[in-house]
Design a protein around this motif. Structure first.
Motif, mmCIF file in Angstrom:
data_model
loop_
_atom_site.group_PDB
_atom_site.id
_atom_site.type_symbol
_atom_site.label_atom_id
_atom_site.label_comp_id
_atom_site.label_asym_id
_atom_site.label_seq_id
_atom_site.Cartn_x
_atom_site.Cartn_y
_atom_site.Cartn_z
ATOM 1 N N MET A 142 -9.392 -8.959 -25.598
ATOM 2 C CA MET A 142 -8.376 -9.949 -25.892
ATOM 3 C C MET A 142 -7.879 -9.786 -27.334
ATOM 4 N N LEU A 143 -6.721 -10.355 -27.572
ATOM 5 C CA LEU A 143 -6.102 -10.248 -28.886
ATOM 6 C C LEU A 143 -6.994 -10.858 -29.971
ATOM 7 N N GLY A 144 -7.642 -11.957 -29.650
ATOM 8 C CA GLY A 144 -8.500 -12.610 -30.640
ATOM 9 C C GLY A 144 -9.593 -11.703 -31.167
ATOM 10 N N ASN A 145 -10.218 -10.954 -30.270
ATOM 11 C CA ASN A 145 -11.282 -10.032 -30.689
ATOM 12 C C ASN A 145 -10.736 -8.924 -31.579
ATOM 13 N N GLN A 146 -9.531 -8.466 -31.285
ATOM 14 C CA GLN A 146 -8.918 -7.427 -32.118
ATOM 15 C C GLN A 146 -8.615 -7.958 -33.519
ATOM 16 N N ILE A 147 -8.107 -9.187 -33.588
ATOM 17 C CA ILE A 147 -7.801 -9.774 -34.897
ATOM 18 C C ILE A 147 -9.085 -9.909 -35.710
ATOM 19 N N ILE A 148 -10.153 -10.391 -35.064
ATOM 20 C CA ILE A 148 -11.441 -10.516 -35.762
ATOM 21 C C ILE A 148 -11.898 -9.152 -36.272
ATOM 22 N N ARG A 149 -11.862 -8.156 -35.396
ATOM 23 C CA ARG A 149 -12.330 -6.818 -35.769
ATOM 24 C C ARG A 149 -11.532 -6.262 -36.938
ATOM 25 N N LEU A 150 -10.207 -6.339 -36.842
ATOM 26 C CA LEU A 150 -9.348 -5.788 -37.896
ATOM 27 C C LEU A 150 -9.522 -6.554 -39.207
ATOM 28 N N ARG A 151 -9.645 -7.862 -39.110
ATOM 29 C CA ARG A 151 -9.826 -8.676 -40.314
ATOM 30 C C ARG A 151 -11.141 -8.331 -41.002
ATOM 31 N N LYS A 152 -12.197 -8.193 -40.224
ATOM 32 C CA LYS A 152 -13.500 -7.864 -40.811
ATOM 33 C C LYS A 152 -13.519 -6.447 -41.377
ATOM 34 N N GLU A 153 -12.848 -5.510 -40.684
ATOM 35 C CA GLU A 153 -12.767 -4.143 -41.216
ATOM 36 C C GLU A 153 -12.061 -4.118 -42.560
ATOM 37 N N LYS A 154 -11.069 -4.999 -42.712
ATOM 38 C CA LYS A 154 -10.326 -5.059 -43.966
ATOM 39 C C LYS A 154 -11.078 -5.873 -45.017
ATOM 40 N N GLY A 155 -12.107 -6.605 -44.574
ATOM 41 C CA GLY A 155 -12.918 -7.385 -45.501
ATOM 42 C C GLY A 155 -12.229 -8.629 -46.022
ATOM 43 N N ILE A 156 -11.429 -9.265 -45.183
ATOM 44 C CA ILE A 156 -10.706 -10.462 -45.613
ATOM 45 C C ILE A 156 -11.135 -11.668 -44.774
ATOM 46 N N THR A 157 -10.864 -12.838 -45.312
ATOM 47 C CA THR A 157 -11.184 -14.086 -44.620
ATOM 48 C C THR A 157 -10.001 -14.525 -43.766
ATOM 49 N N GLN A 158 -10.276 -15.510 -42.912
ATOM 50 C CA GLN A 158 -9.191 -16.118 -42.139
ATOM 51 C C GLN A 158 -8.162 -16.714 -43.088
ATOM 52 N N GLU A 159 -8.630 -17.291 -44.168
ATOM 53 C CA GLU A 159 -7.728 -17.902 -45.150
ATOM 54 C C GLU A 159 -6.797 -16.866 -45.770
ATOM 55 N N THR A 160 -7.323 -15.694 -46.084
ATOM 56 C CA THR A 160 -6.489 -14.632 -46.657
ATOM 57 C C THR A 160 -5.436 -14.178 -45.661
ATOM 58 N N LEU A 161 -5.839 -13.938 -44.413
ATOM 59 C CA LEU A 161 -4.872 -13.520 -43.399
ATOM 60 C C LEU A 161 -3.816 -14.596 -43.192
ATOM 61 N N ALA A 162 -4.238 -15.848 -43.183
ATOM 62 C CA ALA A 162 -3.297 -16.950 -43.028
ATOM 63 C C ALA A 162 -2.264 -16.942 -44.157
ATOM 64 N N GLY A 163 -2.726 -16.737 -45.375
ATOM 65 C CA GLY A 163 -1.822 -16.704 -46.520
ATOM 66 C C GLY A 163 -0.822 -15.564 -46.441
ATOM 67 N N VAL A 164 -1.295 -14.403 -46.009
ATOM 68 C CA VAL A 164 -0.415 -13.235 -45.887
ATOM 69 C C VAL A 164 0.692 -13.503 -44.858
ATOM 70 N N LEU A 165 0.322 -14.153 -43.762
ATOM 71 C CA LEU A 165 1.274 -14.373 -42.669
ATOM 72 C C LEU A 165 2.015 -15.702 -42.771
ATOM 73 N N GLY A 166 1.644 -16.544 -43.729
ATOM 74 C CA GLY A 166 2.338 -17.819 -43.911
ATOM 75 C C GLY A 166 2.018 -18.848 -42.843
ATOM 76 N N VAL A 167 0.772 -18.841 -42.380
ATOM 77 C CA VAL A 167 0.323 -19.814 -41.382
ATOM 78 C C VAL A 167 -0.937 -20.498 -41.910
ATOM 79 N N SER A 168 -1.425 -21.468 -41.163
ATOM 80 C CA SER A 168 -2.650 -22.161 -41.577
ATOM 81 C C SER A 168 -3.883 -21.364 -41.160
ATOM 82 N N MET A 169 -4.980 -21.621 -41.850
ATOM 83 C CA MET A 169 -6.243 -20.999 -41.480
ATOM 84 C C MET A 169 -6.642 -21.439 -40.072
#
Length: 76
Positions: free
Chosen positions: A1-28
């Motif tokens: 599922m898409l959620g698992n891919q987002i988790i995997r990619l985010r962890k590979e990049k070493g970023i938090t949900q908060e960081t990804l949210a900030g980059v994309l302009g959405v909430s954590m």
């Protein structure tokens, strides 16, 4: 599922949900919902997200490379 891919990619990049949210302009909370597959990102965020992670949309969606055309049985 898409959620698992987002988790995997985010962890590979070493970023938090908060960081990804900030980059994309959405909430954590939105990122958390995506990762839990309780909702999906807006279609307009998919290309920026894939670009941020340096992957294709196919990779973002966990798709494998398509087979050669000759391998298809003739019906899609």
């Amino acid at each position: 599922m898409l959620g698992n891919q987002i988790i995997r990619l985010r962890k590979e990049k070493g970023i938090t949900q908060e960081t990804l949210a900030g980059v994309l302009g959405v909430s954590m909370q939105a990122v958390s919902k995506w990762e839990n597959d309780s909702c999906c990102p807006d279609i307009g965020l998919l290309v920026p997200m894939a670009d941020y992670f340096g992957v294709t949309l196919d990779t973002l969606f966990g798709r494998t490379p398509p087979r050669e055309e000759s391998e298809y049985s003739g019906n899609l």
